[in-house]
Design a protein around this motif. Structure first.
Motif, PDB file in Angstrom:
ATOM      1  N   PRO A 156       0.805  -1.234   0.000  1.00 28.87           N
ATOM      2  CA  PRO A 156       0.000   0.000   0.000  1.00 28.87           C
ATOM      3  C   PRO A 156       0.833   1.278   0.000  1.00 28.87           C
ATOM      4  CG  PRO A 156       0.051  -0.933   2.207  1.00 28.87           C
ATOM      5  CD  PRO A 156       0.775  -1.906   1.322  1.00 28.87           C
ATOM      6  N   LEU A 157       1.652   1.454  -1.032  1.00 23.09           N
ATOM      7  CA  LEU A 157       2.419   2.692  -1.137  1.00 23.09           C
ATOM      8  C   LEU A 157       1.647   3.773  -1.866  1.00 23.09           C
ATOM      9  CD1 LEU A 157       5.956   1.309  -2.083  1.00 23.09           C
ATOM     10  CD2 LEU A 157       5.197   2.162   0.140  1.00 23.09           C
ATOM     11  N   TRP A 158       0.612   3.415  -2.562  1.00 28.13           N
ATOM     12  CA  TRP A 158      -0.130   4.355  -3.384  1.00 28.13           C
ATOM     13  C   TRP A 158      -1.593   4.408  -2.934  1.00 28.13           C
ATOM     14  CZ3 TRP A 158      -4.225   2.078  -5.899  1.00 28.13           C
ATOM     15  CH2 TRP A 158      -4.187   0.677  -6.019  1.00 28.13           C
ATOM     16  N   ILE A 213       4.098  17.012  -6.414  1.00 28.55           N
ATOM     17  CA  ILE A 213       3.504  15.775  -5.901  1.00 28.55           C
ATOM     18  C   ILE A 213       3.471  14.750  -7.037  1.00 28.55           C
ATOM     19  CG2 ILE A 213       1.429  14.705  -4.933  1.00 28.55           C
ATOM     20  CD1 ILE A 213       0.766  17.410  -3.664  1.00 28.55           C
ATOM     21  N   ALA A 214       4.203  13.668  -6.859  1.00 31.78           N
ATOM     22  CA  ALA A 214       4.248  12.623  -7.876  1.00 31.78           C
ATOM     23  C   ALA A 214       2.885  11.952  -7.982  1.00 31.78           C
ATOM     24  CB  ALA A 214       5.311  11.588  -7.519  1.00 31.78           C
ATOM     25  N   HIS A 215       2.447  11.682  -9.191  1.00 31.79           N
ATOM     26  CA  HIS A 215       1.117  11.114  -9.392  1.00 31.79           C
ATOM     27  C   HIS A 215       1.016  10.484 -10.772  1.00 31.79           C
ATOM     28  CE1 HIS A 215       1.039  15.057 -11.274  1.00 31.79           C
ATOM     29  NE2 HIS A 215       0.074  14.601 -12.060  1.00 31.79           N
ATOM     30  N   TRP A 257       1.675   8.723   1.390  1.00 34.93           N
ATOM     31  CA  TRP A 257       2.088   9.807   2.284  1.00 34.93           C
ATOM     32  C   TRP A 257       1.839  11.196   1.703  1.00 34.93           C
ATOM     33  CZ3 TRP A 257       5.540   5.940   0.648  1.00 34.93           C
ATOM     34  CH2 TRP A 257       6.314   6.261  -0.467  1.00 34.93           C
ATOM     35  N   ASP A 258       1.519  11.255   0.404  1.00 41.24           N
ATOM     36  CA  ASP A 258       1.188  12.537  -0.233  1.00 41.24           C
ATOM     37  C   ASP A 258      -0.325  12.744  -0.397  1.00 41.24           C
ATOM     38  OD1 ASP A 258       3.782  13.420  -0.562  1.00 41.24           O
ATOM     39  OD2 ASP A 258       4.021  12.429  -2.520  1.00 41.24           O
ATOM     40  N   ALA A 259      -1.118  11.746   0.021  1.00 40.07           N
ATOM     41  CA  ALA A 259      -2.553  11.787  -0.269  1.00 40.07           C
ATOM     42  C   ALA A 259      -3.240  13.008   0.354  1.00 40.07           C
ATOM     43  CB  ALA A 259      -3.221  10.498   0.208  1.00 40.07           C
ATOM     44  N   GLU A 260      -2.988  13.268   1.630  1.00 41.06           N
ATOM     45  CA  GLU A 260      -3.658  14.381   2.303  1.00 41.06           C
ATOM     46  C   GLU A 260      -3.271  15.711   1.682  1.00 41.06           C
ATOM     47  OE1 GLU A 260      -6.089  14.243   4.444  1.00 41.06           O
ATOM     48  OE2 GLU A 260      -6.026  12.054   4.238  1.00 41.06           O
ATOM     49  N   ARG A 318      -5.631  18.377  -0.295  1.00 43.38           N
ATOM     50  CA  ARG A 318      -5.701  19.765   0.171  1.00 43.38           C
ATOM     51  C   ARG A 318      -5.425  20.744  -0.965  1.00 43.38           C
ATOM     52  NH1 ARG A 318      -2.766  23.904   2.439  1.00 43.38           N
ATOM     53  NH2 ARG A 318      -0.790  22.915   1.924  1.00 43.38           N
ATOM     54  N   GLN A 319      -4.439  20.451  -1.793  1.00 43.47           N
ATOM     55  CA  GLN A 319      -4.089  21.347  -2.891  1.00 43.47           C
ATOM     56  C   GLN A 319      -5.190  21.387  -3.962  1.00 43.47           C
ATOM     57  OE1 GLN A 319      -1.686  23.462  -3.026  1.00 43.47           O
ATOM     58  NE2 GLN A 319      -0.699  22.775  -1.115  1.00 43.47           N
ATOM     59  N   ILE A 320      -5.795  20.233  -4.235  1.00 42.01           N
ATOM     60  CA  ILE A 320      -6.872  20.215  -5.246  1.00 42.01           C
ATOM     61  C   ILE A 320      -8.106  20.928  -4.715  1.00 42.01           C
ATOM     62  CG2 ILE A 320      -8.471  18.703  -6.477  1.00 42.01           C
ATOM     63  CD1 ILE A 320      -6.190  16.726  -6.831  1.00 42.01           C
ATOM     64  N   ARG A 321      -8.415  20.730  -3.429  1.00 45.02           N
ATOM     65  CA  ARG A 321      -9.564  21.445  -2.844  1.00 45.02           C
ATOM     66  C   ARG A 321      -9.321  22.953  -2.846  1.00 45.02           C
ATOM     67  NH1 ARG A 321      -9.468  17.141   1.330  1.00 45.02           N
ATOM     68  NH2 ARG A 321     -11.106  15.630   0.802  1.00 45.02           N
ATOM     69  N   ARG A 322      -8.110  23.333  -2.581  1.00 48.05           N
ATOM     70  CA  ARG A 322      -7.776  24.766  -2.615  1.00 48.05           C
ATOM     71  C   ARG A 322      -7.950  25.314  -4.023  1.00 48.05           C
ATOM     72  NH1 ARG A 322      -1.807  27.323  -1.085  1.00 48.05           N
ATOM     73  NH2 ARG A 322      -2.340  29.499  -1.577  1.00 48.05           N
TER      74      ARG A 322
END
Length: 312
Positions: free
Chosen positions: A11-13, A43-45, A61-64, A68-72
């Motif tokens: 579960p790394l992604w 943010i790698a994606h 570890w980048d999910a939150e 947050r950035q997309i909601r902003r």
């Protein structure tokens, strides 16, 4: 898009689309915009295709931070307003509504004129045409129609002509003069019947106000149902505007028929929603149908008055 190694067994992604209210994924246009947001923040994606659209895959570890950035971004860049159906002025509709208002004025003048040779007097005409709940419920159904065309005095008739003329004309530009007048009149008749039923014997009322507030409800519903998709919540603005108008114009005065105004508005809302849905299912009938509805809106009160005079 930055390259991300997805290990199905560790579960790394994480797919963040469900956290952003898109459990089935997003379309390519939205995915491209959100990818730019994530790239700008380093943010790698990756965005592989899923069943309903592209998934938004980031390291767990980048999910939150990604959410947050997309909601902003969404907060700072709201989606554009939908294209609302353009309303074009129709001079013929203005003329037809104006003639109908003149028709109401003529009925008022005639109902206030003495005719000794015919043994007709204003008080007698009003007694046979007004909404008398006891007589209506006992079978004098025409009173629900004739009461819409009667008015207590000059201020009453001119107030309804001016305000009603403006509102019904606005509605006529959207659904046609015949449709606007016929639907408003029918809602007012239905409001009279319900008003009589709720009040019981001993209730009296006259006036075109029920039709005026029915037109207000029809307008509010028409505008509300014009909204779609993410902007459905903005439909409540149209309804709130209609309720504000009802509160401002329909609740003042000692002899104000609050029940008739409220029922007219609510029936107009229901009819407006029904007409809007029907319009999506079946194409409008055109000018011929609208003209027939206009003739019906004139004929119904005349036929009702004919029946009233037969009972004198």
């Amino acid at each position: 898009m930055a390259s991300v190694h997805i290990n199905r067994f560790y579960p790394l992604w994480e797919d963040i689309a469900p956290k952003l209210g898109r459990p089935d994924g997003v379309d390519a246009r939205i995915a491209a915009r959100w990818s730019l947001v994530l790239q700008s923040q380093g943010i790698a994606h990756t965005m592989p295709f899923g069943k309903g659209g592209r998934r938004i895959i980031v390291y767990s570890w980048d999910a939150e931070e990604a959410c947050r950035q997309i909601r902003r971004y969404l907060l700072e860049n709201p989606p554009p307003l939908p294209e609302v159906e353009k309303v074009r002025g129709d001079p013929l509709a203005v003329l037809m509504v104006g003639l109908y208002m003149a028709f109401l004025l003529c009925i008022h003048v005639l109902s206030r004129t003495f005719y000794p040779d015919l043994n007709l007097y204003p008080a007698k005409v009003e007694s046979f045409g007004r909404l008398d709940s006891g007589l209506l419920l006992s079978g004098e159904y025409w009173r629900a129609f004739t009461a819409v065309t009667l008015h207590g005095d000059a201020a009453h008739i001119f107030g309804n002509i001016v305000i009603g003329g403006v509102l019904i004309t606005a509605l006529a530009h959207r659904i046609g003069a015949g449709g606007a007048l016929f639907s408003s009149f029918c809602c007012a008749v239905a409001a009279n019947v319900l008003n009589a039923y709720f009040h019981g014997p001993g209730f009296y009322a006259v006036g075109f106000s029920g039709a005026v507030f029915a037109a207000t409800g029809l307008l509010a519903a028409h505008e509300a149902f014009s909204r779609s998709g993410e902007h459905r919540r903005q439909a409540f603005v149209s309804v709130a505007a209609g309720l504000s108008l009802l509160a401002a114009l329909g609740t003042g005065g000692e002899n104000t028929d609050l029940g008739g105004h409220f029922l007219g508005f609510m029936l107009g809302m229901a009819a407006g929603g029904g007409l809007r849905i029907f319009k999506k299912i079946s194409p409008p009938g055109g000018q011929a149908t609208d003209f027939v509805l206009y003739l019906c809106s004139l004929s119904l009160p005349l036929l009702a008055w004919g029946r009233a005079f037969m009972s004198m």
